[in-house]
Design a protein around this motif. Sequence first.
Motif, PDB file in Angstrom:
ATOM      1  N   ALA A 271       0.902  -1.291  -0.024  1.00 19.98           N
ATOM      2  CA  ALA A 271      -0.134  -0.066   0.054  1.00 19.98           C
ATOM      3  C   ALA A 271       0.890   1.125   0.068  1.00 19.98           C
ATOM      4  O   ALA A 271       0.460   2.573  -0.435  1.00 19.98           O
ATOM      5  N   PHE A 272       2.133   1.136   0.204  1.00 27.42           N
ATOM      6  CA  PHE A 272       2.893   2.378   0.209  1.00 27.42           C
ATOM      7  C   PHE A 272       3.097   2.894  -0.963  1.00 27.42           C
ATOM      8  O   PHE A 272       3.176   3.947  -1.092  1.00 27.42           O
ATOM      9  N   ASP A 273       3.171   2.115  -1.907  1.00 27.49           N
ATOM     10  CA  ASP A 273       3.519   2.520  -3.376  1.00 27.49           C
ATOM     11  C   ASP A 273       2.177   2.945  -3.864  1.00 27.49           C
ATOM     12  O   ASP A 273       2.129   4.033  -4.764  1.00 27.49           O
ATOM     13  N   LYS A 274       1.099   2.631  -3.250  1.00 29.22           N
ATOM     14  CA  LYS A 274      -0.320   3.205  -3.727  1.00 29.22           C
ATOM     15  C   LYS A 274      -0.438   4.679  -3.358  1.00 29.22           C
ATOM     16  O   LYS A 274      -1.414   5.014  -3.752  1.00 29.22           O
ATOM     17  N   LEU A 275       0.184   4.994  -2.186  1.00 30.96           N
ATOM     18  CA  LEU A 275       0.198   6.327  -1.796  1.00 30.96           C
ATOM     19  C   LEU A 275       0.653   7.288  -2.734  1.00 30.96           C
ATOM     20  O   LEU A 275       0.083   8.471  -2.826  1.00 30.96           O
ATOM     21  N   LEU A 276       1.655   6.913  -3.575  1.00 27.77           N
ATOM     22  CA  LEU A 276       2.155   7.879  -4.711  1.00 27.77           C
ATOM     23  C   LEU A 276       1.327   7.725  -5.994  1.00 27.77           C
ATOM     24  O   LEU A 276       1.298   8.763  -6.649  1.00 27.77           O
ATOM     25  N   GLU A 277       0.346   6.791  -6.122  1.00 29.99           N
ATOM     26  CA  GLU A 277      -0.168   6.520  -7.231  1.00 29.99           C
ATOM     27  C   GLU A 277      -1.712   7.350  -7.062  1.00 29.99           C
ATOM     28  O   GLU A 277      -2.257   7.791  -8.092  1.00 29.99           O
ATOM     29  N   THR A 278      -2.018   7.612  -6.122  1.00 28.83           N
ATOM     30  CA  THR A 278      -3.508   7.971  -5.665  1.00 28.83           C
ATOM     31  C   THR A 278      -3.321   9.445  -5.580  1.00 28.83           C
ATOM     32  O   THR A 278      -2.665  10.220  -4.694  1.00 28.83           O
ATOM     33  N   ARG A 279      -4.163  10.329  -6.380  1.00 32.03           N
ATOM     34  CA  ARG A 279      -4.045  11.632  -6.609  1.00 32.03           C
ATOM     35  C   ARG A 279      -5.207  12.447  -6.367  1.00 32.03           C
ATOM     36  O   ARG A 279      -6.389  11.914  -6.316  1.00 32.03           O
ATOM     37  N   THR A 280      -5.221  13.807  -6.113  1.00 31.07           N
ATOM     38  CA  THR A 280      -6.352  14.420  -5.847  1.00 31.07           C
ATOM     39  C   THR A 280      -7.217  14.491  -6.997  1.00 31.07           C
ATOM     40  O   THR A 280      -6.568  14.332  -8.237  1.00 31.07           O
ATOM     41  N   ARG A 281      -8.464  15.317  -7.128  1.00 31.74           N
ATOM     42  CA  ARG A 281      -9.237  15.584  -8.019  1.00 31.74           C
ATOM     43  C   ARG A 281      -8.481  16.511  -9.336  1.00 31.74           C
ATOM     44  O   ARG A 281      -8.536  16.359 -10.443  1.00 31.74           O
ATOM     45  N   PHE A 282      -7.620  17.140  -8.976  1.00 31.91           N
ATOM     46  CA  PHE A 282      -6.864  18.199  -9.790  1.00 31.91           C
ATOM     47  C   PHE A 282      -5.468  17.762 -10.080  1.00 31.91           C
ATOM     48  O   PHE A 282      -4.692  18.439 -10.644  1.00 31.91           O
ATOM     49  N   LYS A 283      -5.137  16.647  -9.575  1.00 29.19           N
ATOM     50  CA  LYS A 283      -3.867  15.822 -10.164  1.00 29.19           C
ATOM     51  C   LYS A 283      -2.706  16.585  -9.601  1.00 29.19           C
ATOM     52  O   LYS A 283      -1.651  16.383 -10.071  1.00 29.19           O
ATOM     53  N   ASN A 284      -2.683  17.598  -8.645  1.00 27.46           N
ATOM     54  CA  ASN A 284      -1.754  18.098  -8.145  1.00 27.46           C
ATOM     55  C   ASN A 284      -1.097  17.727  -6.762  1.00 27.46           C
ATOM     56  O   ASN A 284      -0.086  18.574  -6.339  1.00 27.46           O
ATOM     57  N   GLU A 285      -1.781  16.812  -6.183  1.00 29.89           N
ATOM     58  CA  GLU A 285      -1.276  16.139  -5.113  1.00 29.89           C
ATOM     59  C   GLU A 285      -1.439  14.927  -4.904  1.00 29.89           C
ATOM     60  O   GLU A 285      -2.655  14.306  -5.110  1.00 29.89           O
ATOM     61  N   THR A 286      -0.716  14.025  -4.136  1.00 32.71           N
ATOM     62  CA  THR A 286      -0.593  12.794  -4.025  1.00 32.71           C
ATOM     63  C   THR A 286      -1.381  12.339  -2.588  1.00 32.71           C
ATOM     64  O   THR A 286      -1.377  13.334  -1.724  1.00 32.71           O
ATOM     65  N   LEU A 287      -1.845  11.119  -2.222  1.00 33.17           N
ATOM     66  CA  LEU A 287      -2.148  11.039  -1.149  1.00 33.17           C
ATOM     67  C   LEU A 287      -1.317  10.877  -0.003  1.00 33.17           C
ATOM     68  O   LEU A 287      -1.531  11.406   1.138  1.00 33.17           O
TER      69      LEU A 287
END
Length: 508
Positions: A271-287
């Motif tokens: 799940a650590f790698d998924k933290l970098l792949e999940t982004r906000t609606r505006f794609k300017n920030e990761t989880l």
Amino acid sequence: PPPPPPPPPPPPPPAPPAPGVPPPPGMEADAANVAGMPVKKRIPVESKLPMFNWAPLPYHRIAQTVFKEINDEALYEVLDFSSFEDAFRLEGANTAATLGVKKPAERRETLKPKGPTTVLDTNRHRNLVIALRRIGMDAGDVIAAIEALNVAMLPSEKSEILSHEFIAVSEEMEVLTTQHNTGKKMEDIDLFVYQLNRVPRLRARLSLMSLLDSCEDVLRSLAPQAELLASASSALSNSAKLKKLFEIILAYGNFMNSQRRGGAFGFKLGAFDKLLETRTRFKNETLLDWIVREADKKFPDILTFGHDLGSVAKAAGVSLASLESDVAYLQRASAAVKEEMAHNATHPRLMSFLKDTQPRIDKTIRAVNDAIAQFRRTTLYFGEDTAIEPATFFSTFQRLVASFDQSRTNLRIAERKAEEQAALQTASSSDSSPTKKTRAVRGLTRHASVTDGPGLREEVEDGAIDEIITEMKTSAYRRPDAGFKREKREVGAFEENVNYSGSRPWLK
């Protein structure tokens, strides 16, 4: 005795080929003789020449070809074939014997081998000669080193060569013993193999020497690896900051998935790698950026959790398979020493090993087993399989620390930029008066009047430079007399246009 049976009758001659059917390969000459076709005569050559691998055509195939119109035999009187023969002859070939050409008999002396001949196989004899050069010792020195278990004189490399190459099988030993007992002089390699194989328990002693030579190196490398594995496992299990971070990640993950997939009680380390792949609606920030920002507000103490995992990076280079293999190596060395002690209990080298090295081996093996057990408990503690390698397990946390630190750096840069932007906006709103701006510019650019005297300037007003820099950052600079010059330029352009059209009435 009964008379011998009569010889079998000779085979009948082969039948001539049917018209239009070529004879089988290798029977062109016979077929030509049978059918009355001509045959190429043989050319006497005194030297053996290399074969010219072409596909020849039989006589019945050259009709209506260029070969029917040429005569190569006429060139033997024109071309110089003596120099050709000398240039192409094979070195060391006996032409008189191989080609059947009669040549004056030459008197030769047969070279007889000098000295004793080997009874070993030719290829094995050659390999043993090469191996003996690598050893660089005679039989007496080798046997003395084996008897004393002297690994300084006979290190593991040479012990392995002797064990793999010079151990004679039973058939070879019988032949060598027979030759030795007959009193015949033996070849050097044969004598070396014979004397070496007369050493009792030769294979076991050579294996023991190889183990003893590498035992110290294994002990020196094994203890630090076990310590790294144990310390990294303990750091992960005892880090309260890391536990809090897991709690935050689990909370955000359940919040995102509870409506569709339901909540989870835990997660895999992937799940650590998924933290970098999940982004906000505006794609300017990761989880992960979001978690870092919220942790900075609510739990600032966990931002330095990477300091608790300092040994994780080094422990990622430890291999469980390598540790287990080294432990098995030490156990084999201990078993080999005890087995040899059963035959020679007073050997000084073995007694020294049991007194000094064996306690270190036992201590190191216990440390390695404890470290492996602690590592497997740690993998279970974080929900992973116990068969996972340290390189895979620890590198996951290593990537998490690197990504977390990068997000912290990005957060600090964004905060600093926001503070600078807010300061600029505050300065621009308070210093946006055109009168003050003009006054600041004039305070830097105007010269002293003529009445003030030549070469003198007015003093710059306090804060004028700061006001100009702030204004240039917020809006474009424009000279005070820019409107006057533009108006003057437009008027001049109009007058020039009137003069131009007045002198050219056809343009009106």
